[in-house]
Design a protein around this motif. Structure first.
Motif, short mmCIF file in Angstrom:
data_model
loop_
_atom_site.label_atom_id
_atom_site.label_comp_id
_atom_site.label_asym_id
_atom_site.label_seq_id
_atom_site.Cartn_x
_atom_site.Cartn_y
_atom_site.Cartn_z
N TYR A 33 0.83 -1.20 0.00
CA TYR A 33 0.00 0.00 0.00
C TYR A 33 0.87 1.25 0.00
O TYR A 33 1.94 1.28 0.63
CB TYR A 33 -0.88 0.06 1.26
CG TYR A 33 -1.68 -1.17 1.59
CD1 TYR A 33 -1.10 -2.26 2.23
CD2 TYR A 33 -3.04 -1.24 1.28
CE1 TYR A 33 -1.83 -3.38 2.55
CE2 TYR A 33 -3.78 -2.37 1.60
CZ TYR A 33 -3.17 -3.43 2.25
OH TYR A 33 -3.91 -4.54 2.56
N TYR A 35 0.26 5.24 1.12
CA TYR A 35 -0.63 6.19 1.78
C TYR A 35 -0.01 7.57 1.73
O TYR A 35 1.22 7.73 1.79
CB TYR A 35 -0.85 5.82 3.25
CG TYR A 35 -1.73 4.62 3.50
CD1 TYR A 35 -1.22 3.33 3.48
CD2 TYR A 35 -3.09 4.78 3.79
CE1 TYR A 35 -2.02 2.24 3.72
CE2 TYR A 35 -3.91 3.69 4.03
CZ TYR A 35 -3.35 2.42 4.00
OH TYR A 35 -4.16 1.33 4.24
N PRO A 43 -3.51 9.19 7.57
CA PRO A 43 -3.08 8.70 6.26
C PRO A 43 -4.28 8.37 5.37
O PRO A 43 -5.32 7.90 5.86
CB PRO A 43 -2.30 7.42 6.60
CG PRO A 43 -1.88 7.59 8.02
CD PRO A 43 -2.99 8.35 8.67
N LEU A 45 -5.31 6.33 1.74
CA LEU A 45 -4.83 5.37 0.76
C LEU A 45 -4.73 6.00 -0.62
O LEU A 45 -5.65 6.65 -1.09
CB LEU A 45 -5.78 4.17 0.68
CG LEU A 45 -5.40 3.12 -0.36
CD1 LEU A 45 -4.15 2.35 0.09
CD2 LEU A 45 -6.56 2.17 -0.62
N GLN A 48 -3.34 0.33 -3.76
CA GLN A 48 -3.08 -0.97 -3.16
C GLN A 48 -2.71 -1.95 -4.27
O GLN A 48 -3.41 -2.05 -5.28
CB GLN A 48 -4.31 -1.48 -2.42
CG GLN A 48 -4.17 -2.90 -1.86
CD GLN A 48 -5.45 -3.44 -1.24
OE1 GLN A 48 -6.44 -2.72 -1.11
NE2 GLN A 48 -5.44 -4.70 -0.88
N VAL A 55 -5.07 -3.41 -7.04
CA VAL A 55 -6.36 -3.79 -6.47
C VAL A 55 -7.27 -2.57 -6.36
O VAL A 55 -8.46 -2.63 -6.66
CB VAL A 55 -6.18 -4.42 -5.08
CG1 VAL A 55 -7.53 -4.66 -4.41
CG2 VAL A 55 -5.39 -5.72 -5.18
N ASP A 56 -6.69 -1.44 -5.92
CA ASP A 56 -7.49 -0.24 -5.70
C ASP A 56 -6.62 0.99 -5.93
O ASP A 56 -5.63 1.17 -5.24
CB ASP A 56 -8.05 -0.23 -4.26
CG ASP A 56 -8.98 0.94 -3.98
OD1 ASP A 56 -9.51 1.01 -2.85
OD2 ASP A 56 -9.18 1.80 -4.87
N LEU A 91 3.69 7.19 2.99
CA LEU A 91 3.94 5.97 3.75
C LEU A 91 3.69 4.74 2.88
O LEU A 91 2.70 4.67 2.16
CB LEU A 91 3.01 5.90 4.96
CG LEU A 91 3.21 6.95 6.05
CD1 LEU A 91 2.01 6.98 6.97
CD2 LEU A 91 4.48 6.66 6.84
N GLU A 97 -1.30 -11.00 3.19
CA GLU A 97 -2.75 -10.95 3.14
C GLU A 97 -3.42 -12.20 3.70
O GLU A 97 -4.42 -12.11 4.37
CB GLU A 97 -3.21 -10.74 1.68
CG GLU A 97 -4.69 -10.52 1.53
CD GLU A 97 -5.14 -9.16 2.01
OE1 GLU A 97 -4.31 -8.39 2.51
OE2 GLU A 97 -6.33 -8.86 1.90
N GLY A 102 -1.49 -8.23 9.30
CA GLY A 102 -0.12 -8.01 9.73
C GLY A 102 0.50 -6.85 9.00
O GLY A 102 1.57 -6.95 8.43
N TYR A 103 -0.18 -5.71 9.03
CA TYR A 103 0.34 -4.52 8.39
C TYR A 103 1.65 -4.11 9.03
O TYR A 103 1.77 -4.05 10.24
CB TYR A 103 -0.61 -3.33 8.61
CG TYR A 103 -1.71 -3.17 7.61
CD1 TYR A 103 -1.64 -2.17 6.66
CD2 TYR A 103 -2.83 -3.97 7.64
CE1 TYR A 103 -2.67 -1.99 5.75
CE2 TYR A 103 -3.87 -3.80 6.75
CZ TYR A 103 -3.77 -2.79 5.80
OH TYR A 103 -4.78 -2.61 4.90
N PHE A 105 4.26 -0.74 8.54
CA PHE A 105 4.50 0.53 7.85
C PHE A 105 5.99 0.85 7.83
O PHE A 105 6.72 0.58 8.78
CB PHE A 105 3.77 1.67 8.56
CG PHE A 105 2.30 1.72 8.27
CD1 PHE A 105 1.41 0.95 9.00
CD2 PHE A 105 1.80 2.53 7.27
CE1 PHE A 105 0.05 0.99 8.74
CE2 PHE A 105 0.45 2.58 6.99
CZ PHE A 105 -0.43 1.80 7.73
N GLY A 106 6.40 1.49 6.75
CA GLY A 106 7.72 2.07 6.69
C GLY A 106 7.74 3.40 7.42
O GLY A 106 6.69 3.88 7.87
#
Lengths: 114, 115
Positions: A33, A35, A43, A45, A48, A55-56, A91, A97, A102-103, A105-106
């Protein structure tokens, strides 16, 4: 486990210039993702990916923003030409998935457009 | 579509006092709920999440949250805060629908812990 790597950490450009951000997700994470976090906001989106497919991207300003994820691993986000309102932290996050949320983030790239 | 409202933009509190950060959401579909913390110049770190089961969820650093479906709320609490809890806190939701699990965030609450 290594985290989500993003570069650069900071970038200052003039309006109408172009800029690119890079993201390396956690190994094996199929979903990635991007953001946008404007100062004082949560944040939002932008896009994705699932492996290397989109996807989106419904909230991506496609007239100036583009993103790709080659070979389902690293991703780049590009802005061309940049506007003052693009000043924000970008971000990147990835998730495995299948197992759920289990996201990870950087640390983000802080873009300032002057 | 989903939306998240964090009712307080800033919450000042003294060290060792209890705190509650409020979050309400709106969604036409069932959602999962999350709280994230963001320290200055860092990315987002997951505090806790509600997927199913007990409505009282315990997270890291002594935080907990309670899911209230009838009030569409997911308030975050801590019985005794520390200076190190000073940060921005974000409530977020994600639809249950497989494949489109992007998070929708609230605007954040800045927790300021004073000595």
């Amino acid at each position: 486990e290594a985290g989500v790597a993003q570069s650069p950490r900071y970038k200052i450009i003039e309006k109408r210039q172009s800029v690119a951000f890079w993201c390396n997700p956690i190994s094996g994470h199929a979903t990635l993702y991007w953001y946008q976090q404007i100062l004082g906001q949560g944040p939002k989106l932008l896009i994705q990916f699932q492996n290397n497919g989109v996807v989106d991207d419904s909230q991506l300003p496609k007239d100036r923003f583009s993103a790709e994820r080659l070979k389902g691993v690293d991703s780049t986000l590009k802005i061309q030409p940049a506007k003052l309102e693009d000043s924000a932290v970008y971000l990147c996050a990835s998730s495995l998935e299948i197992t759920g949320y289990g996201y990870t983030f950087g640390s983000g790239t802080r873009l300032t457009v002057v | 579509a989903q939306s998240v409202t964090q009712l307080d933009s800033q919450v000042p509190v003294f060290e060792e006092a209890p705190v509650e950060l409020r979050c309400n959401y709106s969604s036409s579909v069932s959602v999962y709920l999350f709280w994230y913390v963001q320290y200055p110049n860092q990315g987002l770190q997951l505090l806790l999440k509600y997927l199913s089961g007990s409505t009282l969820v315990k997270g890291i650093n002594g935080f907990e949250a309670e899911f209230n479906k009838s009030q569409t709320s997911f308030h975050l609490r801590k019985p005794s805060v520390h200076i190190s809890d000073t940060a921005e806190y974000f409530c977020a939701v994600s639809p249950l629908r497989t494949g489109r699990r992007a998070l929708t965030f609230g605007s954040g609450t800045r927790l300021q812990v004073q000595p």
